[in-house]
Motif scaffolding. Structure first.
Motif, PDB file in Angstrom:
ATOM      1  N   ASP A  45      83.331  45.190  20.497  1.00  0.00           N
ATOM      2  CA  ASP A  45      84.338  45.823  20.746  1.00  0.00           C
ATOM      3  C   ASP A  45      86.031  45.588  19.404  1.00  0.00           C
ATOM      4  OD1 ASP A  45      86.490  44.684  22.230  1.00  0.00           O
ATOM      5  OD2 ASP A  45      86.316  45.758  24.035  1.00  0.00           O
ATOM      6  N   CYS A  46      85.814  44.092  18.890  1.00  0.00           N
ATOM      7  CA  CYS A  46      86.758  43.556  18.646  1.00  0.00           C
ATOM      8  C   CYS A  46      87.928  43.034  19.421  1.00  0.00           C
ATOM      9  CB  CYS A  46      86.858  44.379  17.571  1.00  0.00           C
ATOM     10  SG  CYS A  46      85.505  44.463  16.051  1.00  0.00           S
ATOM     11  N   SER A  47      87.585  42.999  20.334  1.00  0.00           N
ATOM     12  CA  SER A  47      88.883  43.099  20.852  1.00  0.00           C
ATOM     13  C   SER A  47      89.443  41.830  20.598  1.00  0.00           C
ATOM     14  CB  SER A  47      89.663  43.410  22.532  1.00  0.00           C
ATOM     15  OG  SER A  47      88.348  43.203  22.529  1.00  0.00           O
ATOM     16  N   MET A  59      93.374  37.151  30.946  1.00  0.00           N
ATOM     17  CA  MET A  59      92.289  37.637  31.381  1.00  0.00           C
ATOM     18  C   MET A  59      91.774  37.397  32.858  1.00  0.00           C
ATOM     19  SD  MET A  59      90.466  37.787  28.554  1.00  0.00           S
ATOM     20  CE  MET A  59      91.311  38.625  27.223  1.00  0.00           C
ATOM     21  N   MET A 110      99.740  31.948  23.175  1.00  0.00           N
ATOM     22  CA  MET A 110      98.742  31.268  22.035  1.00  0.00           C
ATOM     23  C   MET A 110      99.022  30.278  20.830  1.00  0.00           C
ATOM     24  SD  MET A 110      95.403  33.599  22.554  1.00  0.00           S
ATOM     25  CE  MET A 110      93.754  32.822  22.450  1.00  0.00           C
ATOM     26  N   MET A 123      83.399  42.035  24.089  1.00  0.00           N
ATOM     27  CA  MET A 123      84.740  41.384  23.399  1.00  0.00           C
ATOM     28  C   MET A 123      84.835  41.331  21.949  1.00  0.00           C
ATOM     29  SD  MET A 123      87.879  39.360  25.245  1.00  0.00           S
ATOM     30  CE  MET A 123      89.086  39.490  24.490  1.00  0.00           C
ATOM     31  N   ALA A 150      89.783  39.732  18.349  1.00  0.00           N
ATOM     32  CA  ALA A 150      90.095  39.111  17.195  1.00  0.00           C
ATOM     33  C   ALA A 150      91.344  38.931  17.001  1.00  0.00           C
ATOM     34  CB  ALA A 150      89.651  40.846  15.354  1.00  0.00           C
ATOM     35  N   LEU A 151      91.899  39.766  17.698  1.00  0.00           N
ATOM     36  CA  LEU A 151      93.186  39.128  17.811  1.00  0.00           C
ATOM     37  C   LEU A 151      92.994  37.986  18.439  1.00  0.00           C
ATOM     38  CD1 LEU A 151      95.355  42.444  18.337  1.00  0.00           C
ATOM     39  CD2 LEU A 151      95.440  40.822  16.087  1.00  0.00           C
ATOM     40  N   LEU A 152      92.893  37.415  18.925  1.00  0.00           N
ATOM     41  CA  LEU A 152      93.235  35.992  19.740  1.00  0.00           C
ATOM     42  C   LEU A 152      92.481  35.016  19.241  1.00  0.00           C
ATOM     43  CD1 LEU A 152      91.636  37.189  23.495  1.00  0.00           C
ATOM     44  CD2 LEU A 152      93.649  37.299  22.966  1.00  0.00           C
ATOM     45  N   LEU A 153      91.223  35.428  18.254  1.00  0.00           N
ATOM     46  CA  LEU A 153      90.462  34.726  17.220  1.00  0.00           C
ATOM     47  C   LEU A 153      91.085  33.954  16.010  1.00  0.00           C
ATOM     48  CD1 LEU A 153      86.903  35.117  17.359  1.00  0.00           C
ATOM     49  CD2 LEU A 153      87.535  33.567  18.304  1.00  0.00           C
ATOM     50  N   HIS A 190      92.116  46.884  18.001  1.00  0.00           N
ATOM     51  CA  HIS A 190      91.445  46.977  19.692  1.00  0.00           C
ATOM     52  C   HIS A 190      92.283  45.715  20.021  1.00  0.00           C
ATOM     53  CE1 HIS A 190      88.128  49.616  18.057  1.00  0.00           C
ATOM     54  NE2 HIS A 190      88.398  48.945  17.410  1.00  0.00           N
ATOM     55  N   PHE A 191      92.814  46.045  21.399  1.00  0.00           N
ATOM     56  CA  PHE A 191      93.964  44.917  22.414  1.00  0.00           C
ATOM     57  C   PHE A 191      92.882  44.884  23.945  1.00  0.00           C
ATOM     58  CE2 PHE A 191      96.825  47.172  19.389  1.00  0.00           C
ATOM     59  CZ  PHE A 191      97.070  46.524  19.511  1.00  0.00           C
ATOM     60  N   PHE A 205      85.729  33.658  10.444  1.00  0.00           N
ATOM     61  CA  PHE A 205      85.357  34.388  11.186  1.00  0.00           C
ATOM     62  C   PHE A 205      83.909  34.729  10.866  1.00  0.00           C
ATOM     63  CE2 PHE A 205      88.555  38.136  12.469  1.00  0.00           C
ATOM     64  CZ  PHE A 205      89.827  36.634  12.858  1.00  0.00           C
ATOM     65  N   LEU A 206      83.871  34.703   9.544  1.00  0.00           N
ATOM     66  CA  LEU A 206      82.085  34.725   9.061  1.00  0.00           C
ATOM     67  C   LEU A 206      82.633  33.780   8.016  1.00  0.00           C
ATOM     68  CD1 LEU A 206      82.581  38.666   7.387  1.00  0.00           C
ATOM     69  CD2 LEU A 206      81.133  37.411   9.325  1.00  0.00           C
ATOM     70  N   ARG A 266      87.573  38.897   6.707  1.00  0.00           N
ATOM     71  CA  ARG A 266      86.887  38.419   8.163  1.00  0.00           C
ATOM     72  C   ARG A 266      86.626  36.784   7.229  1.00  0.00           C
ATOM     73  NH1 ARG A 266      82.907  43.079   8.979  1.00  0.00           N
ATOM     74  NH2 ARG A 266      84.124  44.396  10.480  1.00  0.00           N
ATOM     75  N   LEU A 278      80.913  35.889  13.067  1.00  0.00           N
ATOM     76  CA  LEU A 278      81.216  37.441  14.048  1.00  0.00           C
ATOM     77  C   LEU A 278      82.271  38.678  13.054  1.00  0.00           C
ATOM     78  CD1 LEU A 278      83.519  35.168  16.420  1.00  0.00           C
ATOM     79  CD2 LEU A 278      81.093  36.266  16.815  1.00  0.00           C
ATOM     80  N   ALA A 279      81.488  39.543  12.975  1.00  0.00           N
ATOM     81  CA  ALA A 279      81.911  40.855  12.302  1.00  0.00           C
ATOM     82  C   ALA A 279      82.261  41.115  12.876  1.00  0.00           C
ATOM     83  CB  ALA A 279      80.732  41.192  12.182  1.00  0.00           C
ATOM     84  N   ILE A 280      84.195  41.180  13.350  1.00  0.00           N
ATOM     85  CA  ILE A 280      84.878  41.218  14.038  1.00  0.00           C
ATOM     86  C   ILE A 280      85.910  41.962  12.960  1.00  0.00           C
ATOM     87  CG2 ILE A 280      84.246  40.825  16.500  1.00  0.00           C
ATOM     88  CD1 ILE A 280      86.148  38.846  15.721  1.00  0.00           C
TER      89      ILE A 280
END
Lengths: 291, 268
Positions: free
Chosen positions: B105-107, B9, A101, B102, B109-112, A84-85, A50-51, A45, B266-268
């Motif tokens: 539920d971590c969904s 979305m 993207m 999002m 993460a892939l977008l970020l 998760h998607f 992310f962190l 992370r 963000l803990a994702i």
């Protein structure tokens, strides 16, 4: 390519990582091994921006992973540990979203076809109707199709069947040949052993050691399950200096560290009915570290 | 804003938008169908006039407002309360689904993990939210035009368009502060609690402030004071000032939300 210096991040609950340092050179693969809650995902992370680190520095290609997180992601493709998607999309729609993207979407779409075939994924299925293994395949395709310079994978083969695990390892080896830098966390020693040059072992947030794969092989234990013909044979084995754990009947488990000469000598004196080598488990390979 | 993300979305929410739109149009159809019958019966108007101020307040009818017009009828039966609550619930829930859920539920993460900044992702989510809110407002106003013309009710279209613009700005602010709470807490339950709680407080202040002169000052601190549909529809209030004010607050909150989300762990 990846540089981590004195990196610390503690959560409120007290878990996290403490003063971790390691480097991964360009074109090399680094395996990150440790039990659950050791800090593998936290490190990833931080690499993904992310962190924010409490202290220390983490950079990819000289770019700070927190301050320049958007720039870093132009170099990186990522596979999370828990996938998760956006569930209402089909696999193909999701892959198109990820391609959309990124800047080079046309090249990405070409790569996408190759990986969909390689991993044998039905891309027209809605994601919410997919099994865990199918979702894992989708995540791997989404990561590999980007053709990024750095691959960051968090337990990439969890949920894949053994055949697909092998396909995945082959794909990773192909990526390595193409000069990709790989950072991969795993519970599974065989995939790390086959793909990585160096391994970091983490426990309770602390990096216990960084070893090359050949150093680990030197120190690793190998485990064999052996069944002999008679009770006398079993007694003979017990009298040898081998590390032996008796099982039911005339079977036993023998663990050998390093060279196997002592095992062959002992087995030469008995009649072996069944001989089976266990695949190397993480706990066995790193038993010393976890004691 | 990222177009691919916007499409994905929006696709996720389009069924919900279609269902709500259909419900609104059907309800408006029902109201415009029954109104001519009610308007012909003077007893109904007498009952409406004789209602105590407190009861009128509960139904969103101003104290001195008329009760014998279609505007009074449609405001009391739909715009002042039902529409506001429906749109507020939609805005709060959708804002939460587009961000806090999002993250939870971590969904996300892939977008970020793509080279799209957090601000741009947030901008895209906000665009989906505001655009879908805009669709619902447009459908509401057009549905009413259609219903009124079918039932032969004469209305001033400009005033309804103005109400639509006021409604859009009003709901956009609710959506923006809901998104702000999502960016701030990055946790579904807390974000939902704060956004719904704040809206409920505003709503209660509006109701309590109208029940007695002693508490009338409470209405002034309620956001709902800026949304008075009957006055706009009867042309006794120009909503331009409210529209500008609401949009300004939304923009400030929006900038703040981007800054907060950009620096979140963000803990994702």
């Amino acid at each position: 390519m990846i540089e981590v210096k004195e990196l610390s991040k503690l959560y409120r609950e007290g878990q996290g990582i403490k003063k971790i340092s390691f480097d991964v050179d360009q074109g090399k693969a680094f395996g990150f091994l440790g039990p659950n809650g050791a800090g593998k995902t936290t490190t990833i992370r931080l690499l993904m921006g992310f962190l924010k680190p409490d202290s220390g520095q983490v950079t990819i290609n000289g770019l700070d992973c927190w301050e320049q997180k958007t720039e870093v992601k132009k170099l990186v493709s990522y596979l999370p540990g828990e996938l998760h998607f956006v569930e209402s999309l089909t696999a193909l729609e999701f892959l198109s979203l990820i391609a959309g993207m990124h800047r080079n979407r046309f090249q990405i779409k070409k790569n996408q076809k190759y990986f969909i075939n390689a991993l044998d994924l039905d891309s027209k299925i809605l994601i919410r109707k997919m099994s865990k293994g199918m979702k894992q395949k989708l995540g791997i395709i989404a990561a590999l199709m980007l053709d990024a310079k750095v691959l960051i994978f968090d337990e990439p083969t969890s949920g894949l069947d053994p055949l697909m695990q092998r396909v995945f390892i082959d794909l990773i080896l192909e990526e390595k040949k193409r000069g990709k830098t790989i950072f991969m966390s795993s519970h599974q020693f065989p995939e790390i052993e086959r793909t990585c040059e160096h391994v970091g072992i983490i426990k309770e947030g602390k990096l216990l050691a960084i070893k090359s794969i050949w150093q680990l092989r030197e120190a690793e234990y190998q485990t064999f399950q052996i069944e002999v013909e008679s009770d006398e044979d079993l007694e003979l084995l017990k009298e040898s200096q081998l590390n032996l754990i008796p099982l039911q009947g005339r079977s036993c488990i023998i663990r050998v560290a390093g060279e196997l000469d002592s095992l062959w000598m002992a087995l030469g004196q008995v009649h072996v009915v069944r001989f089976k080598q266990h695949s190397l488990e993480l706990e066995e390979a790193f038993l010393d570290f976890y004691k | 804003m990222n177009r691919a993300l916007f499409r994905a979305m929006f696709k996720q929410h389009k069924k919900k938008i279609a269902v709500i739109s259909t419900g609104i149009v059907l309800y408006e159809g029902l109201l415009t169908w029954v109104y001519p019958v009610i308007a012909e019966n003077p007893a109904v108007t007498e009952i409406a006039v004789s209602l105590p101020t407190a009861v009128k307040t509960v139904f969103g009818v101003s104290e001195n407002a008329r009760t014998d017009t279609f505007e009074a009828f449609i405001s009391g039966q739909f715009f002042a309360r039902i529409w506001v609550m429906l749109m507020a619930v939609y805005g709060i829930q959708t804002a939460n689904n587009l961000l806090a859920k999002m993250v939870d539920d971590c969904s996300i993460a892939l977008l970020l993990s793509t080279p799209i900044s957090r601000s741009e992702i947030l901008s895209t989510q906000a665009a989906v939210l505001i655009f879908s809110g805009g669709i619902l407002v447009t459908v509401t106003i057009l549905g009413l035009f259609f219903g009124a013309s079918r039932s032969g009710i004469t209305i001033c279209h400009d005033r309804y368009v103005r109400l639509g613009l006021l409604g859009f700005s009003f709901f956009s602010l609710i959506e923006t502060y809901s998104l702000f709470f999502s960016a701030w807490f990055v946790e579904e339950e807390r974000a939902l609690t704060y956004a719904a709680g704040l809206t409920l407080i505003f709503y209660c202040l509006d109701i309590v402030g109208g029940l007695s002169n002693k508490y009338s000052w409470l209405k002034k601190v309620s956001l709902f004071q800026l949304f008075q549909p009957q006055e706009v529809l009867e042309g006794t209030k120009n909503p331009a000032g409210s529209i500008v004010g609401l949009n300004l607050v939304s923009m400030v909150l929006w900038q703040w939300a981007k800054r907060v989300f950009e620096s979140q762990d963000l803990a994702i």
